[in-house]
Design a protein around this motif. Structure first.
Motif, PDB file in Angstrom:
ATOM      1  N   ASP A  16       1.140  -1.533   0.144  1.00  0.00           N
ATOM      2  CA  ASP A  16      -0.387  -0.214   0.057  1.00  0.00           C
ATOM      3  C   ASP A  16       1.069   1.318   0.068  1.00  0.00           C
ATOM      4  O   ASP A  16       2.043   1.423   0.567  1.00  0.00           O
ATOM      5  CB  ASP A  16      -0.876   0.011   1.234  1.00  0.00           C
ATOM      6  CG  ASP A  16      -1.693  -0.980   1.204  1.00  0.00           C
ATOM      7  OD1 ASP A  16      -2.106  -1.555   0.473  1.00  0.00           O
ATOM      8  OD2 ASP A  16      -1.915  -1.674   2.404  1.00  0.00           O
ATOM      9  N   GLY A  18      -0.514   4.678   0.324  1.00  0.00           N
ATOM     10  CA  GLY A  18      -0.907   5.265   2.026  1.00  0.00           C
ATOM     11  C   GLY A  18      -0.796   6.537   2.057  1.00  0.00           C
ATOM     12  O   GLY A  18       0.985   6.902   1.129  1.00  0.00           O
ATOM     13  N   GLY A  43      -2.398  -2.555   7.678  1.00  0.00           N
ATOM     14  CA  GLY A  43      -2.597  -2.399   6.293  1.00  0.00           C
ATOM     15  C   GLY A  43      -0.195  -2.007   6.643  1.00  0.00           C
ATOM     16  O   GLY A  43       0.222  -2.425   7.630  1.00  0.00           O
ATOM     17  N   HIS A  44       0.133  -1.959   5.211  1.00  0.00           N
ATOM     18  CA  HIS A  44       1.614  -1.568   6.021  1.00  0.00           C
ATOM     19  C   HIS A  44       2.221   0.002   5.398  1.00  0.00           C
ATOM     20  O   HIS A  44       2.055   0.362   5.123  1.00  0.00           O
ATOM     21  CB  HIS A  44       1.921  -1.747   4.292  1.00  0.00           C
ATOM     22  CG  HIS A  44       2.114  -3.688   3.700  1.00  0.00           C
ATOM     23  ND1 HIS A  44       1.102  -3.796   2.844  1.00  0.00           N
ATOM     24  CD2 HIS A  44       2.538  -4.641   4.386  1.00  0.00           C
ATOM     25  CE1 HIS A  44       0.812  -5.083   2.947  1.00  0.00           C
ATOM     26  NE2 HIS A  44       2.081  -5.334   3.873  1.00  0.00           N
ATOM     27  N   TYR A 139       9.238  -2.080   5.217  1.00  0.00           N
ATOM     28  CA  TYR A 139       7.525  -2.123   5.468  1.00  0.00           C
ATOM     29  C   TYR A 139       7.168  -2.643   6.770  1.00  0.00           C
ATOM     30  O   TYR A 139       8.326  -4.025   6.901  1.00  0.00           O
ATOM     31  CB  TYR A 139       7.062  -2.458   4.034  1.00  0.00           C
ATOM     32  CG  TYR A 139       6.812  -2.100   3.232  1.00  0.00           C
ATOM     33  CD1 TYR A 139       6.059  -0.773   2.376  1.00  0.00           C
ATOM     34  CD2 TYR A 139       8.709  -1.886   1.828  1.00  0.00           C
ATOM     35  CE1 TYR A 139       6.670  -0.364   0.927  1.00  0.00           C
ATOM     36  CE2 TYR A 139       8.421  -1.246   0.470  1.00  0.00           C
ATOM     37  CZ  TYR A 139       7.578  -0.351   0.644  1.00  0.00           C
ATOM     38  OH  TYR A 139       7.894   0.304  -0.602  1.00  0.00           O
ATOM     39  N   SER A 176      -1.392   2.942   5.740  1.00  0.00           N
ATOM     40  CA  SER A 176      -1.608   2.885   4.924  1.00  0.00           C
ATOM     41  C   SER A 176      -3.220   3.987   4.582  1.00  0.00           C
ATOM     42  O   SER A 176      -3.422   4.531   3.896  1.00  0.00           O
ATOM     43  CB  SER A 176      -2.539   1.661   6.152  1.00  0.00           C
ATOM     44  OG  SER A 176      -3.147   1.926   6.789  1.00  0.00           O
ATOM     45  N   SER A 177      -3.349   4.670   5.793  1.00  0.00           N
ATOM     46  CA  SER A 177      -4.493   5.749   5.542  1.00  0.00           C
ATOM     47  C   SER A 177      -3.703   7.397   6.778  1.00  0.00           C
ATOM     48  O   SER A 177      -3.063   6.537   7.332  1.00  0.00           O
ATOM     49  CB  SER A 177      -6.701   5.544   6.453  1.00  0.00           C
ATOM     50  OG  SER A 177      -6.001   5.206   7.643  1.00  0.00           O
TER      51      SER A 177
END
Length: 241
Positions: A16, A18, A43-44, A139, A176-177
């Motif tokens: 991702d 992000g 996520g990553h 990551y 990721s966000s």
């Protein structure tokens, strides 16, 4: 689980990107942020190191501002440079401790590149030896956050030439966000060879990121002692580019 478990047999994966929003700068006054409270603990998590050489390192004279007034708007760092101009090799790495007690290191030195799909759920991608625009990237698979106890992200100088005072380095976290997190290594420590940049900790299920920025005059073993990791260290070498 052994020291090197998860470092072999890694398979390709689409990461991702992000973190396309605004940036949050972690400073001495504002040192911590909760990824969990920002909804960014899945996520990553992409950790990126970039750096530029300071122009003063090359003995460059600033142009006359009377003749070139717009030059005052340009930063003092060189935006691009070739291999012949650079003799500083900054590397990104981390010490990790999992909740089952497994401890280890992920770094280019020794080809301990990690694995994002299996323990330690951390993988480093590439080794930027000349400070290119993309830098070095790590990551961390936060979908396995329940297995991660703590991760100490550090930067070190491989060629043993102390040069943190001649570089402008930034470590950026891209969740990721949500907004990205930035930590600048602007403090002048001309004799330092390593720097503990940030610590990611699982505190009762909440993922916290804390700015460290602690420069030391040794290498990974000294960072290990400073944070009580308890690993055994030996001399490592890079393969030739």
């Amino acid at each position: 689980m052994g020291f090197f478990d998860g470092l072999l047999g890694a398979r390709a994966v689409d990461f991702d990107s992000g973190g396309t929003g605004n940036a949050i700068e972690l400073t001495k006054r504002h040192q911590t942020v909760s990824l969990s409270k920002q909804g960014a603990a899945t996520g990553h998590l992409r950790v990126n190191l970039t750096w530029r050489m300071r122009s003063s390192d090359f003995g460059m004279r600033r142009p006359s501002l009377l003749r070139h007034p717009l030059k005052a708007l340009k930063p003092p760092e060189i935006q691009g440079h070739g291999q012949s101009m650079v003799n500083v090799d900054l590397d990104l790495g981390c010490l990790y401790e999992l909740t089952d007690g497994t401890k280890g290191v992920v770094q280019p030195l020794g080809d301990y590149l990690g694995d994002v799909n299996a323990a330690p759920y951390i993988k480093i991608s590439g080794d930027d030896r000349f400070g290119s625009g993309s830098g070095e990237t790590m990551y961390i698979n936060l979908d396995h956050r329940e297995s991660i106890k703590r991760v100490l992200v550090f930067v070190y100088i491989y060629d043993q030439t102390p040069a943190f005072d001649r570089t402008h380095a930034i470590v950026t976290l891209y969740p990721s966000s949500g907004p990205r997190l930035e930590i600048s290594l602007d403090e002048r420590h001309p004799q330092a060879r390593s720097c503990a940049v940030l610590l990611i900790e699982n505190v009762k299920g909440e993922l916290m990121v804390r700015r460290e920025v602690k420069f030391v005059y040794g290498f990974q073993a000294e960072l290990d002692r400073l944070y009580g990791w308890g690993l055994q260290w030996g001399r490592g070498y890079k393969t030739k580019a």
